[in-house]
Design an enzyme around this catalytic site. Structure first.
Site, short mmCIF file in Angstrom:
data_model
loop_
_atom_site.label_atom_id
_atom_site.label_comp_id
_atom_site.label_asym_id
_atom_site.label_seq_id
_atom_site.Cartn_x
_atom_site.Cartn_y
_atom_site.Cartn_z
N HIS A 1 0.82 -1.22 0.00
CA HIS A 1 0.00 0.00 0.00
C HIS A 1 0.86 1.27 0.00
CE1 HIS A 1 -4.03 -1.78 0.38
NE2 HIS A 1 -3.46 -2.70 1.13
N SER B 1 -10.01 -17.68 -23.70
CA SER B 1 -9.52 -18.00 -22.37
C SER B 1 -9.41 -19.52 -22.24
CB SER B 1 -10.46 -17.45 -21.30
OG SER B 1 -10.13 -18.03 -20.04
N ALA C 1 -5.28 -15.01 -5.22
CA ALA C 1 -4.25 -15.26 -4.20
C ALA C 1 -3.37 -14.04 -3.97
CB ALA C 1 -3.41 -16.46 -4.61
N LEU D 1 -1.39 -12.67 -6.31
CA LEU D 1 -0.12 -12.79 -7.05
C LEU D 1 -0.17 -11.98 -8.34
CD1 LEU D 1 0.65 -16.57 -6.57
CD2 LEU D 1 1.21 -14.64 -5.11
N SER E 1 -2.43 -11.84 -11.06
CA SER E 1 -2.69 -12.46 -12.36
C SER E 1 -3.15 -11.40 -13.36
CB SER E 1 -3.75 -13.55 -12.22
OG SER E 1 -4.89 -13.05 -11.54
N GLU F 1 -5.90 -1.35 -16.65
CA GLU F 1 -6.58 -1.78 -15.42
C GLU F 1 -7.45 -0.66 -14.85
OE1 GLU F 1 -5.90 -4.60 -11.62
OE2 GLU F 1 -4.71 -4.74 -13.42
N ASP G 1 2.61 -3.84 -9.80
CA ASP G 1 2.35 -5.19 -10.33
C ASP G 1 2.83 -5.31 -11.78
OD1 ASP G 1 1.24 -5.57 -7.88
OD2 ASP G 1 -0.84 -5.57 -8.58
N TYR H 1 -10.06 -0.49 -0.38
CA TYR H 1 -8.85 -0.02 -1.06
C TYR H 1 -9.01 1.46 -1.41
CZ TYR H 1 -5.32 0.28 -4.79
OH TYR H 1 -4.27 0.64 -5.59
#
Length: 388
Positions: free
Chosen positions: A33, A66, A120, A122, A124, A157, A169, A219
Protein backbone atom coordinates in the site's frame (compact mmCIF):
# COMPACT_ATOMS: atom_id res chain seq x y z
CA UNK A 1 3.82 -28.02 -20.00
CA UNK A 2 1.68 -24.89 -19.94
CA UNK A 3 3.18 -23.21 -23.02
CA UNK A 4 2.78 -26.38 -25.10
CA UNK A 5 -0.90 -26.60 -24.11
CA UNK A 6 -1.52 -22.95 -25.01
CA UNK A 7 0.25 -23.37 -28.36
CA UNK A 8 -1.74 -26.53 -29.16
CA UNK A 9 -5.02 -24.80 -28.25
CA UNK A 10 -4.14 -21.87 -30.53
CA UNK A 11 -3.27 -24.11 -33.47
CA UNK A 12 -6.44 -26.15 -32.95
CA UNK A 13 -8.59 -23.02 -32.78
CA UNK A 14 -6.94 -20.85 -35.44
CA UNK A 15 -4.73 -23.16 -37.58
CA UNK A 16 -1.52 -21.14 -37.85
CA UNK A 17 1.66 -20.51 -35.85
CA UNK A 18 1.57 -17.69 -33.27
CA UNK A 19 4.04 -15.69 -31.23
CA UNK A 20 4.43 -17.30 -27.80
CA UNK A 21 4.93 -15.14 -24.69
CA UNK A 22 5.10 -15.80 -20.93
CA UNK A 23 4.21 -13.18 -18.31
CA UNK A 24 4.95 -13.90 -14.63
CA UNK A 25 2.90 -13.09 -11.57
CA UNK A 26 4.67 -11.38 -8.70
CA UNK A 27 5.24 -11.36 -4.99
CA UNK A 28 6.03 -8.26 -2.98
CA UNK A 29 8.46 -8.95 -0.17
CA UNK A 30 7.73 -5.71 1.66
CA UNK A 31 6.20 -2.30 0.91
CA UNK A 32 2.44 -2.82 0.85
CA UNK A 33 0.00 0.00 0.00
CA UNK A 34 2.99 2.33 -0.45
CA UNK A 35 2.87 2.40 -4.26
CA UNK A 36 -0.11 4.76 -4.63
CA UNK A 37 1.47 6.94 -1.93
CA UNK A 38 4.56 7.42 -4.15
CA UNK A 39 6.69 5.31 -1.82
CA UNK A 40 8.93 2.25 -2.14
CA UNK A 41 8.09 -1.39 -2.93
CA UNK A 42 10.22 -4.54 -3.19
CA UNK A 43 8.62 -6.98 -5.64
CA UNK A 44 9.94 -9.93 -7.63
CA UNK A 45 8.58 -11.89 -10.59
CA UNK A 46 7.79 -15.53 -9.77
CA UNK A 47 7.43 -18.81 -11.62
CA UNK A 48 3.62 -18.72 -11.62
CA UNK A 49 2.78 -17.29 -15.00
CA UNK A 50 0.32 -16.66 -17.82
CA UNK A 51 1.22 -17.92 -21.30
CA UNK A 52 -0.03 -16.31 -24.49
CA UNK A 53 -0.19 -17.42 -28.08
CA UNK A 54 -0.93 -14.36 -30.25
CA UNK A 55 -1.00 -13.82 -33.99
CA UNK A 56 -2.30 -11.24 -36.49
CA UNK A 57 -5.20 -12.82 -38.41
CA UNK A 58 -5.45 -10.54 -41.48
CA UNK A 59 -9.05 -9.57 -40.62
CA UNK A 60 -10.61 -6.68 -38.69
CA UNK A 61 -11.77 -8.95 -35.84
CA UNK A 62 -10.13 -9.62 -32.48
CA UNK A 63 -10.66 -13.17 -31.19
CA UNK A 64 -9.73 -13.83 -27.56
CA UNK A 65 -9.81 -17.33 -26.09
CA UNK A 66 -9.52 -18.00 -22.37
CA UNK A 67 -7.89 -21.43 -22.09
CA UNK A 68 -8.79 -21.70 -18.39
CA UNK A 69 -12.46 -20.82 -18.91
CA UNK A 70 -12.72 -22.42 -22.38
CA UNK A 71 -14.50 -19.29 -23.59
CA UNK A 72 -14.17 -17.36 -26.85
CA UNK A 73 -14.77 -13.61 -27.07
CA UNK A 74 -14.81 -11.68 -30.35
CA UNK A 75 -15.07 -7.99 -31.16
CA UNK A 76 -14.34 -5.65 -34.06
CA UNK A 77 -10.82 -4.25 -33.72
CA UNK A 78 -12.09 -0.73 -34.46
CA UNK A 79 -14.80 -0.90 -31.77
CA UNK A 80 -12.96 -1.96 -28.63
CA UNK A 81 -14.81 -1.01 -25.47
CA UNK A 82 -15.50 -2.27 -21.96
CA UNK A 83 -18.02 -5.10 -21.90
CA UNK A 84 -19.68 -7.49 -19.47
CA UNK A 85 -17.10 -10.24 -19.98
CA UNK A 86 -14.80 -9.40 -17.10
CA UNK A 87 -11.77 -11.46 -18.19
CA UNK A 88 -11.86 -9.93 -21.68
CA UNK A 89 -11.80 -6.38 -20.29
CA UNK A 90 -8.20 -6.79 -19.10
CA UNK A 91 -7.09 -7.62 -22.65
CA UNK A 92 -9.36 -5.10 -24.40
CA UNK A 93 -8.03 -2.39 -22.08
CA UNK A 94 -4.53 -3.07 -23.43
CA UNK A 95 -5.71 -2.84 -27.04
CA UNK A 96 -7.38 0.48 -26.23
CA UNK A 97 -4.07 1.83 -24.87
CA UNK A 98 -2.33 1.12 -28.19
CA UNK A 99 -5.18 2.80 -30.05
CA UNK A 100 -5.00 5.86 -27.77
CA UNK A 101 -1.38 6.28 -28.86
CA UNK A 102 -2.55 6.45 -32.46
CA UNK A 103 -1.42 2.90 -33.22
CA UNK A 104 -3.75 0.93 -35.48
CA UNK A 105 -4.37 -2.50 -34.02
CA UNK A 106 -5.55 -4.91 -36.73
CA UNK A 107 -7.47 -8.11 -36.08
CA UNK A 108 -5.58 -10.66 -34.03
CA UNK A 109 -6.10 -13.98 -32.28
CA UNK A 110 -5.06 -14.67 -28.71
CA UNK A 111 -5.18 -17.79 -26.55
CA UNK A 112 -4.05 -17.33 -22.96
CA UNK A 113 -4.02 -19.35 -19.78
CA UNK A 114 -1.91 -19.78 -16.71
CA UNK A 115 -1.05 -21.23 -13.35
CA UNK A 116 -1.19 -18.00 -11.32
CA UNK A 117 -3.77 -18.84 -8.66
CA UNK A 118 -6.69 -16.40 -9.02
CA UNK A 119 -7.53 -14.37 -5.92
CA UNK A 120 -4.25 -15.26 -4.20
CA UNK A 121 -2.82 -11.77 -4.56
CA UNK A 122 -0.12 -12.79 -7.05
CA UNK A 123 -1.38 -10.29 -9.58
CA UNK A 124 -2.69 -12.46 -12.36
CA UNK A 125 -4.40 -9.37 -13.84
CA UNK A 126 -1.10 -7.52 -14.34
CA UNK A 127 0.42 -10.63 -15.94
CA UNK A 128 -2.50 -10.78 -18.38
CA UNK A 129 -2.13 -7.10 -19.29
CA UNK A 130 1.66 -7.13 -19.59
CA UNK A 131 1.79 -10.33 -21.62
CA UNK A 132 -0.59 -9.01 -24.27
CA UNK A 133 1.07 -5.57 -24.30
CA UNK A 134 4.45 -7.22 -24.91
CA UNK A 135 3.03 -9.49 -27.63
CA UNK A 136 1.27 -6.68 -29.50
CA UNK A 137 4.34 -4.45 -29.28
CA UNK A 138 6.32 -7.29 -30.86
CA UNK A 139 3.78 -8.14 -33.57
CA UNK A 140 3.10 -4.50 -34.50
CA UNK A 141 6.78 -3.49 -34.39
CA UNK A 142 6.01 -0.49 -32.18
CA UNK A 143 9.28 -0.84 -30.19
CA UNK A 144 7.86 0.62 -26.97
CA UNK A 145 10.11 0.32 -23.95
CA UNK A 146 9.14 -1.78 -20.95
CA UNK A 147 8.29 1.16 -18.70
CA UNK A 148 5.88 2.47 -21.35
CA UNK A 149 4.28 -0.98 -21.60
CA UNK A 150 3.95 -1.08 -17.79
CA UNK A 151 2.15 2.28 -17.80
CA UNK A 152 -0.14 1.13 -20.64
CA UNK A 153 -0.99 -2.05 -18.73
CA UNK A 154 -1.70 -0.01 -15.58
CA UNK A 155 -4.01 2.34 -17.51
CA UNK A 156 -5.80 -0.69 -18.98
CA UNK A 157 -6.58 -1.78 -15.42
CA UNK A 158 -7.73 1.71 -14.41
CA UNK A 159 -9.97 2.25 -17.42
CA UNK A 160 -11.28 -1.21 -18.31
CA UNK A 161 -11.10 -3.21 -15.05
CA UNK A 162 -11.89 -0.06 -13.01
CA UNK A 163 -9.24 -0.79 -10.37
CA UNK A 164 -7.09 2.23 -9.45
CA UNK A 165 -3.93 0.16 -8.93
CA UNK A 166 -0.42 1.52 -8.53
CA UNK A 167 2.32 0.60 -11.01
CA UNK A 168 4.08 -2.08 -8.94
CA UNK A 169 2.35 -5.19 -10.33
CA UNK A 170 2.89 -4.33 -13.98
CA UNK A 171 6.43 -3.14 -13.28
CA UNK A 172 7.34 -6.38 -11.50
CA UNK A 173 5.94 -8.56 -14.29
CA UNK A 174 7.97 -6.71 -16.94
CA UNK A 175 11.16 -5.88 -15.01
CA UNK A 176 11.72 -9.08 -12.97
CA UNK A 177 15.20 -10.64 -12.93
CA UNK A 178 16.07 -14.18 -12.00
CA UNK A 179 17.37 -14.46 -8.42
CA UNK A 180 16.86 -10.77 -7.69
CA UNK A 181 14.25 -8.56 -6.11
CA UNK A 182 13.82 -5.02 -7.33
CA UNK A 183 13.20 -1.91 -5.25
CA UNK A 184 11.04 0.55 -7.14
CA UNK A 185 10.69 4.19 -6.20
CA UNK A 186 7.04 4.70 -7.19
CA UNK A 187 7.54 8.44 -7.63
CA UNK A 188 10.72 8.74 -9.72
CA UNK A 189 10.38 5.20 -11.17
CA UNK A 190 14.06 4.66 -10.45
CA UNK A 191 14.76 1.06 -9.52
CA UNK A 192 17.57 -1.02 -8.10
CA UNK A 193 18.10 -4.78 -7.99
CA UNK A 194 19.10 -6.65 -4.84
CA UNK A 195 20.29 -10.28 -4.75
CA UNK A 196 17.95 -12.82 -3.20
CA UNK A 197 19.77 -16.02 -2.31
CA UNK A 198 17.37 -18.82 -3.26
CA UNK A 199 19.90 -21.47 -2.20
CA UNK A 200 19.45 -20.37 1.44
CA UNK A 201 15.81 -19.50 1.54
CA UNK A 202 12.59 -20.12 -0.38
CA UNK A 203 9.48 -18.04 -0.68
CA UNK A 204 6.42 -20.04 0.38
CA UNK A 205 2.95 -18.57 -0.05
CA UNK A 206 0.11 -19.71 2.18
CA UNK A 207 -3.34 -19.04 0.71
CA UNK A 208 -5.85 -18.18 3.44
CA UNK A 209 -8.62 -19.50 1.21
CA UNK A 210 -10.73 -16.41 1.87
CA UNK A 211 -11.39 -13.27 -0.12
CA UNK A 212 -13.52 -10.87 1.85
CA UNK A 213 -15.72 -8.63 -0.28
CA UNK A 214 -14.36 -5.54 1.51
CA UNK A 215 -11.21 -5.52 -0.58
CA UNK A 216 -12.03 -3.16 -3.45
CA UNK A 217 -14.21 -0.64 -1.58
CA UNK A 218 -11.77 -0.46 1.34
CA UNK A 219 -8.85 -0.02 -1.06
CA UNK A 220 -10.38 3.18 -2.42
CA UNK A 221 -11.21 4.34 1.13
CA UNK A 222 -7.55 3.90 2.18
CA UNK A 223 -6.42 6.04 -0.72
CA UNK A 224 -8.82 8.79 0.35
CA UNK A 225 -7.70 8.59 3.99
CA UNK A 226 -4.06 8.96 2.96
CA UNK A 227 -4.97 11.97 0.79
CA UNK A 228 -6.84 13.55 3.74
CA UNK A 229 -3.70 13.24 5.87
CA UNK A 230 -1.56 14.83 3.15
CA UNK A 231 -4.02 17.74 2.80
CA UNK A 232 -3.76 18.57 6.53
CA UNK A 233 0.04 18.25 6.67
CA UNK A 234 0.52 20.31 3.51
CA UNK A 235 -0.93 23.35 5.30
CA UNK A 236 2.19 23.28 7.50
CA UNK A 237 4.70 21.87 4.97
CA UNK A 238 3.77 23.10 1.46
CA UNK A 239 6.53 20.95 -0.08
CA UNK A 240 4.70 17.70 0.85
CA UNK A 241 3.42 16.04 -2.31
CA UNK A 242 2.42 12.69 -0.81
CA UNK A 243 2.99 10.59 2.30
CA UNK A 244 6.35 9.75 0.76
CA UNK A 245 7.54 13.20 1.90
CA UNK A 246 6.25 12.98 5.47
CA UNK A 247 8.52 12.19 8.44
CA UNK A 248 7.38 10.48 11.63
CA UNK A 249 8.32 13.66 13.55
CA UNK A 250 6.00 15.79 11.36
CA UNK A 251 3.21 13.28 11.82
CA UNK A 252 3.59 13.26 15.60
CA UNK A 253 3.78 17.04 15.77
CA UNK A 254 0.39 17.45 14.05
CA UNK A 255 -1.29 14.30 15.33
CA UNK A 256 -3.96 16.32 17.17
CA UNK A 257 -5.13 17.89 13.88
CA UNK A 258 -5.61 14.54 12.19
CA UNK A 259 -8.61 12.30 12.58
CA UNK A 260 -7.51 9.29 14.69
CA UNK A 261 -8.09 6.82 11.84
CA UNK A 262 -6.32 9.02 9.28
CA UNK A 263 -3.36 9.34 11.67
CA UNK A 264 -3.02 5.55 11.88
CA UNK A 265 -3.20 5.17 8.10
CA UNK A 266 -0.51 7.81 7.57
CA UNK A 267 1.73 6.39 10.29
CA UNK A 268 1.62 2.96 8.67
CA UNK A 269 2.67 4.30 5.25
CA UNK A 270 5.50 6.46 6.63
CA UNK A 271 6.84 3.54 8.72
CA UNK A 272 6.48 1.05 5.85
CA UNK A 273 8.66 3.19 3.58
CA UNK A 274 11.34 3.18 6.28
CA UNK A 275 10.99 -0.61 6.56
CA UNK A 276 11.56 -1.09 2.82
CA UNK A 277 14.78 0.91 3.03
CA UNK A 278 15.97 -1.06 6.08
CA UNK A 279 14.99 -4.39 4.49
CA UNK A 280 17.07 -3.63 1.37
CA UNK A 281 20.11 -2.95 3.53
CA UNK A 282 19.58 -6.28 5.32
CA UNK A 283 19.32 -8.10 1.96
CA UNK A 284 22.48 -6.48 0.70
CA UNK A 285 24.21 -7.63 3.91
CA UNK A 286 22.75 -11.14 3.56
CA UNK A 287 21.02 -10.82 6.94
CA UNK A 288 17.80 -12.79 6.40
CA UNK A 289 16.73 -12.94 10.09
CA UNK A 290 16.82 -9.12 10.26
CA UNK A 291 14.96 -8.92 6.95
CA UNK A 292 12.31 -11.25 8.42
CA UNK A 293 11.83 -8.95 11.42
CA UNK A 294 10.92 -6.13 9.03
CA UNK A 295 8.28 -8.43 7.49
CA UNK A 296 6.71 -9.13 10.89
CA UNK A 297 6.68 -5.40 11.67
CA UNK A 298 5.03 -4.76 8.28
CA UNK A 299 2.28 -7.25 9.08
CA UNK A 300 1.64 -5.69 12.49
CA UNK A 301 1.26 -2.28 10.80
CA UNK A 302 -1.10 -3.65 8.16
CA UNK A 303 -3.16 -5.33 10.89
CA UNK A 304 -3.32 -2.56 13.50
CA UNK A 305 -2.78 0.79 11.74
CA UNK A 306 -3.87 0.22 8.13
CA UNK A 307 -6.50 -2.38 9.10
CA UNK A 308 -6.46 -4.39 5.88
CA UNK A 309 -5.67 -7.78 7.39
CA UNK A 310 -8.27 -10.32 8.52
CA UNK A 311 -8.39 -13.07 11.18
CA UNK A 312 -7.30 -15.77 8.72
CA UNK A 313 -4.18 -13.86 7.61
CA UNK A 314 -3.29 -13.00 11.22
CA UNK A 315 -3.65 -16.69 12.13
CA UNK A 316 -1.30 -17.72 9.32
CA UNK A 317 1.39 -15.25 10.42
CA UNK A 318 1.17 -16.32 14.07
CA UNK A 319 1.26 -20.04 13.17
CA UNK A 320 4.37 -19.52 11.03
CA UNK A 321 6.32 -17.46 13.56
CA UNK A 322 7.47 -20.28 15.95
CA UNK A 323 8.14 -22.90 13.26
CA UNK A 324 11.77 -23.91 12.61
CA UNK A 325 13.50 -22.21 9.68
CA UNK A 326 11.01 -19.34 9.34
CA UNK A 327 12.75 -15.97 8.91
CA UNK A 328 9.62 -13.86 8.48
CA UNK A 329 5.97 -13.80 7.43
CA UNK A 330 3.35 -11.20 6.59
CA UNK A 331 0.16 -10.72 4.63
CA UNK A 332 0.74 -9.73 1.02
CA UNK A 333 -1.37 -7.76 -1.41
CA UNK A 334 -4.46 -5.63 -0.96
CA UNK A 335 -5.60 -7.52 2.11
CA UNK A 336 -8.83 -8.97 3.51
CA UNK A 337 -7.76 -12.40 2.30
CA UNK A 338 -5.34 -13.86 -0.20
CA UNK A 339 -1.88 -15.07 0.82
CA UNK A 340 0.80 -14.65 3.39
CA UNK A 341 4.37 -14.59 2.14
CA UNK A 342 6.85 -16.60 4.21
CA UNK A 343 10.65 -16.73 4.00
CA UNK A 344 11.69 -20.25 4.94
CA UNK A 345 15.11 -21.87 5.13
CA UNK A 346 15.45 -24.38 2.28
CA UNK A 347 15.89 -27.42 4.56
CA UNK A 348 12.72 -26.64 6.48
CA UNK A 349 10.35 -25.92 3.58
CA UNK A 350 8.75 -29.37 3.41
CA UNK A 351 8.18 -29.58 7.15
CA UNK A 352 6.90 -25.98 7.17
CA UNK A 353 4.23 -26.63 4.55
CA UNK A 354 3.13 -29.86 6.24
CA UNK A 355 2.83 -28.24 9.67
CA UNK A 356 1.09 -25.13 8.35
CA UNK A 357 -1.52 -27.20 6.51
CA UNK A 358 -2.21 -29.17 9.66
CA UNK A 359 -2.28 -26.18 12.04
CA UNK A 360 -4.35 -23.89 9.80
CA UNK A 361 -7.00 -26.54 9.17
CA UNK A 362 -7.22 -27.14 12.94
CA UNK A 363 -7.49 -23.42 13.67
CA UNK A 364 -9.96 -22.40 10.96
CA UNK A 365 -11.45 -25.51 9.36
CA UNK A 366 -10.13 -24.25 6.00
CA UNK A 367 -7.78 -26.48 3.96
CA UNK A 368 -4.53 -24.61 3.25
CA UNK A 369 -3.05 -24.33 -0.23
CA UNK A 370 0.64 -23.47 -0.33
CA UNK A 371 2.81 -22.45 -3.28
CA UNK A 372 6.57 -22.69 -3.39
CA UNK A 373 7.90 -20.10 -5.76
CA UNK A 374 11.22 -19.14 -7.27
CA UNK A 375 12.21 -15.72 -8.56
CA UNK A 376 12.36 -15.53 -12.36
CA UNK A 377 12.88 -13.06 -15.20
CA UNK A 378 10.12 -10.74 -16.41
CA UNK A 379 7.91 -11.03 -19.51
CA UNK A 380 9.65 -12.73 -22.42
CA UNK A 381 9.10 -14.43 -25.74
CA UNK A 382 9.16 -18.23 -25.79
CA UNK A 383 10.50 -20.29 -28.69
CA UNK A 384 7.71 -22.16 -30.50
CA UNK A 385 10.01 -24.45 -32.43
CA UNK A 386 10.81 -26.73 -29.52
CA UNK A 387 7.14 -27.18 -28.73
CA UNK A 388 5.67 -28.11 -32.13
Amino acid sequence: MLSASILAAFQHQFHYSPLLVRAPGRVNLIGEHTDYNEGFVLPAAIDKEICFAVGLNQTDTIRLYSFDKQELYTTAAAQVQRGNTLWANYLLGVVAQFQKRGITVPGFDCVFGGNVPMGAGLSSSAAVECGLAFALDHLLGTQLDRMTLAHMAQKAEHEFALVQCGLMDQFASLFGRQGQVVRLDCRSLEYEYFPFDTSRCHIVLCNSGVKHSLASSEYNTRRQECEQGVAVLRQHYPQIGSLRDVTLAQLQQHAAELDAVVLRRCRYVVEENLRVEAACQELAAGNLPAFGQQMYASHAGLRDDYEVSCPELDTLVELARPLPGVYGARMMGGGFGGCTINLVEVDHVEEFTRRMQQLYQQATGIPLETYQTTIVAGVSELPTVALT
